[in-house]
Motif scaffolding. Structure first.
Motif, PDB file in Angstrom:
ATOM      1  N   VAL A 131      10.630   1.412   5.007  1.00 25.53           N
ATOM      2  CA  VAL A 131       9.470   0.884   5.737  1.00 25.53           C
ATOM      3  C   VAL A 131       9.627  -0.622   5.949  1.00 25.53           C
ATOM      4  O   VAL A 131       9.362  -1.143   7.038  1.00 25.53           O
ATOM      5  N   ALA A 132      10.082  -1.338   4.921  1.00 28.75           N
ATOM      6  CA  ALA A 132      10.252  -2.791   5.028  1.00 28.75           C
ATOM      7  C   ALA A 132      11.320  -3.151   6.044  1.00 28.75           C
ATOM      8  O   ALA A 132      11.132  -4.062   6.857  1.00 28.75           O
ATOM      9  N   VAL A 133      12.447  -2.455   6.028  1.00 28.89           N
ATOM     10  CA  VAL A 133      13.528  -2.761   6.972  1.00 28.89           C
ATOM     11  C   VAL A 133      13.085  -2.481   8.405  1.00 28.89           C
ATOM     12  O   VAL A 133      13.304  -3.304   9.305  1.00 28.89           O
ATOM     13  N   VAL A 134      12.443  -1.350   8.627  1.00 28.37           N
ATOM     14  CA  VAL A 134      11.942  -1.035   9.969  1.00 28.37           C
ATOM     15  C   VAL A 134      10.903  -2.068  10.394  1.00 28.37           C
ATOM     16  O   VAL A 134      10.909  -2.542  11.537  1.00 28.37           O
ATOM     17  N   TRP A 184       8.582   9.328  -6.575  1.00 26.84           N
ATOM     18  CA  TRP A 184       9.502   8.203  -6.742  1.00 26.84           C
ATOM     19  C   TRP A 184      10.325   7.998  -5.473  1.00 26.84           C
ATOM     20  O   TRP A 184      10.515   6.867  -5.032  1.00 26.84           O
ATOM     21  N   TRP A 185      10.832   9.096  -4.891  1.00 24.94           N
ATOM     22  CA  TRP A 185      11.627   8.986  -3.661  1.00 24.94           C
ATOM     23  C   TRP A 185      10.808   8.374  -2.524  1.00 24.94           C
ATOM     24  O   TRP A 185      11.317   7.557  -1.764  1.00 24.94           O
ATOM     25  N   LEU A 186       9.573   8.771  -2.397  1.00 29.64           N
ATOM     26  CA  LEU A 186       8.728   8.241  -1.332  1.00 29.64           C
ATOM     27  C   LEU A 186       8.282   6.811  -1.623  1.00 29.64           C
ATOM     28  O   LEU A 186       8.130   6.007  -0.715  1.00 29.64           O
ATOM     29  N   SER A 187       8.087   6.495  -2.883  1.00 31.16           N
ATOM     30  CA  SER A 187       7.579   5.181  -3.257  1.00 31.16           C
ATOM     31  C   SER A 187       8.658   4.105  -3.229  1.00 31.16           C
ATOM     32  O   SER A 187       8.510   3.093  -2.545  1.00 31.16           O
ATOM     33  N   LEU A 232       0.823  -1.205   0.000  1.00 27.27           N
ATOM     34  CA  LEU A 232       0.000   0.000   0.000  1.00 27.27           C
ATOM     35  C   LEU A 232       0.862   1.262   0.000  1.00 27.27           C
ATOM     36  O   LEU A 232       0.527   2.255  -0.656  1.00 27.27           O
ATOM     37  N   TRP A 233       1.967   1.245   0.727  1.00 23.47           N
ATOM     38  CA  TRP A 233       2.898   2.378   0.745  1.00 23.47           C
ATOM     39  C   TRP A 233       3.432   2.629  -0.666  1.00 23.47           C
ATOM     40  O   TRP A 233       3.403   3.751  -1.158  1.00 23.47           O
ATOM     41  N   LEU A 260       0.668  10.202  -5.624  1.00 28.68           N
ATOM     42  CA  LEU A 260       1.328  11.493  -5.745  1.00 28.68           C
ATOM     43  C   LEU A 260       1.813  11.802  -7.151  1.00 28.68           C
ATOM     44  O   LEU A 260       2.210  12.929  -7.426  1.00 28.68           O
ATOM     45  N   SER A 261       1.823  10.828  -8.036  1.00 24.37           N
ATOM     46  CA  SER A 261       2.439  11.042  -9.347  1.00 24.37           C
ATOM     47  C   SER A 261       1.768  12.150 -10.151  1.00 24.37           C
ATOM     48  O   SER A 261       2.440  12.857 -10.890  1.00 24.37           O
ATOM     49  N   GLY A 262       0.487  12.322 -10.020  1.00 23.70           N
ATOM     50  CA  GLY A 262      -0.190  13.357 -10.794  1.00 23.70           C
ATOM     51  C   GLY A 262      -0.401  14.648 -10.050  1.00 23.70           C
ATOM     52  O   GLY A 262      -0.705  15.679 -10.652  1.00 23.70           O
TER      53      GLY A 262
END
Length: 88
Positions: A60-63, A50-53, A26-27, A35-37
C-alpha cells in the motif's frame, strides 16, 4: 513559480504525504488487530492477519508513493528566481 505558489505546493505535498501515512497506519492497525481474533486462516503457517498487515502495508505504501510522485509532487527549485544572487 512565485514564492507563494511554491509554499502552496509544499503544503499540498505535506498534506498528501500525511494522508498516505494515515492510510498506511489504519491499514496496518486495522488488519493487525481487526482480523487477529476473528480469522484463523493461515498461509505457510503464518496467520492471514499478519500477511495483510505487515507485507500488505508495504505494498500500500509503495503504491501510494508512486501515486503521490505522479499526481501530487512537483519538481521545482526552492531558490528565489527573481533575485539571482543573495542580497545582504
Amino acid at each position: 513559480m512565485t514564492r507563494k505558489e511554491k509554499e502552496r505546493q509544499i503544503r499540498r505535498e505535506a498534506k498528501a504525504t500525511l494522508i498516505l501515512f494515515v492510510i498506511c497506519f489504519l491499514w496496518h492497525v486495522g488488519f493487525g488487530y481487526g482480523l487477529s481474533g476473528t480469522v484463523t486462516a493461515t498461509i505457510a503457517g503464518i496467520p492471514l492477519w499478519w500477511w495483510l498487515s505487515t507485507p500488505g502495508v508495504f505494498v500500500v505504501a509503495v503504491v501510494g508513493v508512486v501515486i503521490l510522485l505522479k499526481k501530487v509532487f512537483v519538481n521545482f527549485s526552492l531558490d528565489d528566481e527573481e533575485g539571482g544572487e543573495a542580497n545582504d
